[in-house]
Design an enzyme around this catalytic site. Structure first.
Site, short mmCIF file in Angstrom:
data_model
loop_
_atom_site.label_atom_id
_atom_site.label_comp_id
_atom_site.label_asym_id
_atom_site.label_seq_id
_atom_site.Cartn_x
_atom_site.Cartn_y
_atom_site.Cartn_z
N CYS A 1 52.56 40.87 35.33
CA CYS A 1 52.63 40.93 33.87
C CYS A 1 53.84 41.72 33.42
O CYS A 1 54.24 41.66 32.28
CB CYS A 1 51.37 41.60 33.32
N GLN B 1 40.87 46.03 39.55
CA GLN B 1 41.40 46.03 40.91
C GLN B 1 40.47 46.71 41.92
O GLN B 1 40.79 46.80 43.10
CB GLN B 1 42.77 46.72 40.95
N ASN C 1 46.92 48.40 39.86
CA ASN C 1 47.23 47.04 40.32
C ASN C 1 48.52 46.98 41.14
O ASN C 1 48.70 46.07 41.93
CB ASN C 1 47.31 46.07 39.13
N SER D 1 37.55 41.30 35.83
CA SER D 1 38.02 39.93 35.68
C SER D 1 37.70 39.15 36.96
O SER D 1 38.08 39.57 38.06
CB SER D 1 39.54 39.93 35.44
N ALA D 2 37.01 38.01 36.81
CA ALA D 2 36.50 37.29 37.99
C ALA D 2 37.59 36.80 38.93
O ALA D 2 37.41 36.77 40.14
CB ALA D 2 35.64 36.11 37.53
N HIS D 3 38.75 36.41 38.37
CA HIS D 3 39.77 35.79 39.23
C HIS D 3 40.47 36.79 40.14
O HIS D 3 41.28 36.39 40.98
CB HIS D 3 40.79 35.02 38.39
C1 LIG Z 1 44.81 41.62 36.27
C2 LIG Z 1 44.43 42.88 35.59
C3 LIG Z 1 44.01 42.89 34.25
C4 LIG Z 1 44.02 41.66 33.38
O1 LIG Z 1 43.22 40.66 33.85
P1 LIG Z 1 43.21 39.28 33.02
O2 LIG Z 1 42.29 38.41 33.77
O3 LIG Z 1 44.63 38.77 33.02
O4 LIG Z 1 42.77 39.61 31.65
C5 LIG Z 1 43.63 44.09 33.70
N1 LIG Z 1 43.66 45.22 34.41
C6 LIG Z 1 44.06 45.24 35.68
C7 LIG Z 1 44.05 46.54 36.42
C8 LIG Z 1 44.46 44.08 36.32
O5 LIG Z 1 44.86 44.12 37.59
#
Ligand SMILES: *Cc1c(COP(=O)(O)O)cnc(C)c1O
Length: 398
Positions: free
Chosen positions: A328, A181, A153, A201-203
């Protein structure tokens, strides 16, 4: 002008995706598990969405895709499911992962360590990439799982998932990848890469927040994290967020089509490279981990004499959104394992700025950002007490 360059943290919901979701709030609102027409009304679109998820990662029909709340839940489900099934109720006690996973993996592994599980954290090389052969070297008789992310990420570095999948297959060890990612940025094929579990993760690909998925290959079913009703075939209890699930499916369809991936690899890559090259023209700047093997949308740049946080503040004044690495982990940069992987240079660790683009960015936005970034570097270096005194070659060696 507003310029959003923090798409690895989250993305805008594609208006097309929102349009698909909208009827499922006030019009088609039945519980999909109910035995009446209100519930049944949700089914056709749910089936369609699920099919897009299967297609997007090339899952086989007999495999499972469990809808979860996010990649964090998907990751927890795999790690804790393996813990219950193979460690507490089996004869294994070892997990292999990398040092640069998202906290949703590392924090869960730390918890499992506190419960007596043995965890190996494989380091990455100076290019930020993991050597697949290392996985083989660390496999033990009691290894229960290998969990390695598809793409990082912070750096965007792509890991050798196909090679690791092959190694795990030959060793008979379940293989999980956090592909959060990778979806919509590079082709993801669970069959080709011998992946047994995959989180997303959809977002992160222009779907809604609060919904994700866990792919589980046939024969790899785990004890669920959530017990309750029989939703998701008993693998994940709780009434599914119908609108979000449908949004995730359509977002997957839009992000993983051949055209979308080509657009990402050509247009988005070109914009990223334009931004990156403009910054690299300025002396004493570098791409952390180098330019090879990255997702097309991401660059993590170190700018000597410029604190990442100060840069973000200056850019925010110009309504440009970027990040100092993982959102994060941003309050804890010192302990950021991705930055630490590139050596113990603590100044370097504080000068990383991550720009992550999406298909919605335009060339005008990038031109505007370049201008603002150059001005910010100029201003921040002029007031930096350390910059003038720092030996130049220290950073250019890296
Ligand atoms: C953003 C991300 C997550 C966590 O996604 P959430 O929607 O916050 O649970 C996990 N792994 C990677 C590599 C990410 O970039």
């Amino acid at each position: 002008m507003e310029v959003y360059l923090d798409n690895n943290a989250t993305t805008m919901v594609d208006p097309e995706v929102f349009k698909e979701m909208e009827p499922f709030f006030c019009h088609i609102y039945g519980n999909p598990n109910s035995l009446h027409k209100f519930g049944a009304g949700t089914h056709p679109k749910m089936v369609e969405a699920l099919n897009y998820l299967y297609d997007g990662i090339n899952a086989a029909d007999e495999d499972d895709i469990i809808v979860t709340a996010n990649a964090t839940e998907s990751n927890n489900t795999v790690l804790k499911g393996i813990w219950i099934d193979k460690i507490l109720n089996g004869n294994k006690n070892h997990i292999i992962t990398s040092e640069v996973e998202h906290p949703a993996i590392t924090a869960t592994c730390k918890f499992l360590e506190s419960q007596g599980v043995s965890v190996t954290y494989l380091p990455v090389n100076e290019e930020g990439v993991l050597d697949a052969a290392q996985v083989k070297d660390y496999i033990r008789e009691d290894t229960a799982l290998v969990s390695i992310m598809w793409a990082n990420n912070e750096t965007g570095k792509i890991f050798p998932i196909k090679e690791i999948g092959q190694i795990c297959k030959e060793a008979g060890i379940p293989f999980h990848t956090d592909a959060t990612q990778a979806i919509g940025k590079v082709p993801v094929d669970v069959q080709e890469c011998n992946v047994n579990y995959l989180s997303l993760s959809a977002h992160k690909f222009h779907g809604p927040k609060g919904v994700g998925a866990l792919y589980v290959q046939k024969g790899y079913t785990l004890t669920p994290l959530l017990h309750g009703g029989e939703q998701m075939g008993g693998h994940r209890a709780g009434t599914v967020d119908v609108a979000s699930m449908i949004g995730m499916g359509f977002a997957m369809k839009l992000a993983t089509s051949k055209i979308a991936l080509a657009y990402e690899n050509n247009h988005v890559r070109k914009l990223r490279d334009k931004l990156e090259n403009a910054i690299l023209e300025i002396p004493e700047t570098l791409v952390i981990g180098g330019k090879e093997n990255r997702t097309p949308n991401t660059t993590l740049i170190s700018i000597r004499g410029v604190e990442g946080e100060s840069m973000l503040w200056d850019l925010n004044q110009k309504t440009i959104g970027a990040s100092t690495g993982s959102a994060c982990a941003s309050e804890d940069l010192e302990a950021n394992p991705v930055m630490n992987a590139f050596g113990s240079d603590s100044e370097l660790a504080h000068t990383g700025v991550r720009f992550s683009l999406s298909r919605f960015n335009t060339e005008e936005e990038i031109d505007y950002a370049i201008e603002a970034i150059k001005n910010a570097i100029h201003r921040l270096r002029a007031i930096s007490s350390s910059y003038a005194y720092t030996p130049k070659d220290h950073v250019s060696e890296l």
